[in-house]
Write an enzyme that holds these catalytic residues in place. Structure first.
Site, PDB file in Angstrom:
ATOM      1  N   ASN A  55       0.831  -1.207   0.000  1.00 60.68           N
ATOM      2  CA  ASN A  55       0.000   0.000   0.000  1.00 60.68           C
ATOM      3  C   ASN A  55       0.862   1.252   0.000  1.00 60.68           C
ATOM      4  OD1 ASN A  55      -1.913   2.022   0.360  1.00 60.68           O
ATOM      5  ND2 ASN A  55      -3.148   0.856   1.785  1.00 60.68           N
ATOM      6  N   ASP A  56       1.450   1.573   1.152  1.00 66.55           N
ATOM      7  CA  ASP A  56       2.192   2.830   1.284  1.00 66.55           C
ATOM      8  C   ASP A  56       3.345   2.943   0.289  1.00 66.55           C
ATOM      9  OD1 ASP A  56       0.577   3.573   3.491  1.00 66.55           O
ATOM     10  OD2 ASP A  56       1.796   2.320   4.801  1.00 66.55           O
ATOM     11  N   ILE A  57       3.969   1.814  -0.049  1.00 70.21           N
ATOM     12  CA  ILE A  57       5.137   1.855  -0.929  1.00 70.21           C
ATOM     13  C   ILE A  57       4.757   2.081  -2.386  1.00 70.21           C
ATOM     14  CG2 ILE A  57       6.522   0.419   0.585  1.00 70.21           C
ATOM     15  CD1 ILE A  57       5.914  -1.948  -1.270  1.00 70.21           C
ATOM     16  N   ALA A  90       0.841   3.247   7.331  1.00 74.78           N
ATOM     17  CA  ALA A  90       1.151   4.637   7.662  1.00 74.78           C
ATOM     18  C   ALA A  90      -0.099   5.427   8.023  1.00 74.78           C
ATOM     19  CB  ALA A  90       1.876   5.310   6.498  1.00 74.78           C
TER      20      ALA A  90
END
Length: 462
Positions: A390-392, A431
């Site tokens: 997700n965040d990456i 995050a």
């Protein structure tokens, strides 16, 4: 005997260096582990054969108890739980440093550093630094363990003047060490311990979820320096060398990871990021609709693609989907599709997390690429299959200055012709922020457990 012990410790030190070298690449990792185990066995045997060793019964009980617990954990631990396991083990190294420092302070004769009330100044400095680092490592690792396993909220826990308080406690810690060396008082000794334990908690609670891989690496470094401190107290050269190796390698890895995230190491320690919501972003995304697809849609798109890039994340680890993913990729390769894997430096919750999982599924090493080696290839790819990440992949890191992850390098998956995004829901990542990629025109969301969705795609392909 002294010469033989020195040679044995030197041999063990060389084996530890070879172990670190081997662990630097997946193809040599097993060999590196073998070097490390042989080196540790040699070090333990050498230490046990030292002439000053007494009380064999307690030593045997300790080895049996610790070895039994370690064996049980190693056989039963899930791959997804490795990050918190590492944090938990780091805490034990820190606690050991505190205990050894306490034993040396109250029985200095046994350590050859003086007598009670008259300990050598150099030994007091070594003892105090080892205990301070150990105390910070102990409580800091416990907090990290709690954040990683969900016992403590992953979002940053902050309060007014938090950084100033940490700075004051850090300065007080150094001042107390000076007072301890000047007076040799037990009061200052335990004051150092209390401040170090408190500082460990206060340093880690403001760290957000997105920074936890760096924190795990940093605590690994701390545990190494704590071990080196134990070595100085025990006059054990091997512990000093081993602790320095672990401490320096952990510090270098932390620096590399911070560089890969476009963050300064100091900013991570002093407040971290992640957990805040990007201002204005949630309202904009709430009004948009995501394109929801099924396994049959994904199977058709990938079968007719020529180039596919797989982006694994923590969701793949939780679902234990790596074996199903390997099976799906094998089917695609049989159909003439070129498939590669893209690994972000902080994918998962510890350094190398995704590499370990893919290696467990026997994914060929030459198909796995780091971010800097494959990022430019997304634009020439037909499909980016994002499984549990997700965040990456969040483009807000590149184009939203208000995002808490702004400036962190991410995988350019949005540049692929089609993005297939496997995720349980449209919720935020670790995050704590939304991902606008979910709502892009070329993104199809596959909302399900990563393993189940991948298995359904395999059935559709067959």
């Amino acid at each position: 005997m002294t010469i033989i012990s020195s040679l044995a410790y030197l041999t063990a030190s060389v084996l530890f260096i070879l172990a670190l070298r081997g662990l630097s690449h997946p193809e040599t990792a097993r060999r590196g582990l073998t070097y490390g185990m042989v080196g540790m066995a040699l070090a333990i045997v050498t230490a046990l054969l030292a002439p000053q060793i007494a009380g064999w019964s307690w030593i045997i009980i300790g080895i049996a108890l610790g070895g039994g617990i370690g064996t049980y954990i190693a056989k039963n631990i899930e791959m997804t739980s490795l990050p918190e396991l590492m944090a938990g083990f780091h805490s034990l190294v820190g606690l050991a440093a505190v205990c050894v420092a306490g034993a040396a302070f109250y029985n200095p004769e046994a350590f050859g550093i003086g007598i009670s009330g008259n300990i050598k100044t150099a030994s007091l400095i070594e003892m105090a630094l080892g205990m301070a680092i150990g105390g910070i490592t102990f409580t800091g690792s416990i907090v990290a363990w709690g954040k990683l396993c969900g016992k403590i909220p992953s979002k940053p826990i902050t309060f007014t003047a938090q950084h100033k308080l940490n700075a004051v406690l850090g300065g007080a810690l150094l001042f107390m060490i000076i007072l301890l060396c000047a007076t040799g008082s037990g009061f200052w000794f335990w004051t150092i311990a209390i401040i170090a334990l408190a500082l460990g908690v206060l340093m880690i609670i403001p760290i957000g979820g997105a920074d936890m891989p760096v924190i795990v690496s940093m605590l690994n470094s701390y545990s190494g320096w704590a071990a080196a401190g134990i070595g100085f107290t025990l006059h054990n050269n091997l512990l000093i060398i081993t602790g320095a190796l672990v401490g320096s390698s952990g510090a270098i890895l932390s620096y590399i990871m911070c560089k890969g995230m476009n963050r300064s190491f100091l900013s991570v320690i002093l407040g971290g990021f992640g957990g805040e919501e990007a201002s204005g972003a949630n309202e904009d995304l709430a009004s948009r609709n995501a394109k929801i697809g099924a396994a049959e849609d994904a199977a058709y798109i990938m079968k007719n693609a020529s180039k596919v890039i797989i982006v694994p994340g923590y969701g793949m680890a939780v679902a234990q989907a790596q074996h199903a993913l390997r099976e799906m990729v094998d089917i695609l390769k049989e159909k003439g599709v070129e498939v590669r894997y893209a690994i972000h430096p902080v994918a998962g919750r510890m350094p190398g997390h995704m590499n370990v999982l893919l290696a467990e599924a026997n994914v060929p090493y030459d198909e796995v690429f780091e971010m800097e080696d494959i990022n430019r290839d997304f634009a020439q790819s037909d499909v980016a299959y994002v499984i549990g990440a997700n965040d990456i992949t969040n483009p807000a890191a590149k184009n939203d200055p208000n995002s808490p992850i702004y400036g962190m390098p991410v995988l350019d998956v949005e540049k692929a012709k089609t993005v297939l995004f496997v995720k349980r829901s449209l919720g935020s990542g670790y995050a704590g922020i939304d991902n606008p990629l979910f709502y892009s025109e070329n993104t199809m969301m596959l909302l399900d457990d990563a393993k189940k969705m991948t298995e359904d795609i395999i059935k559709a392909m067959e």
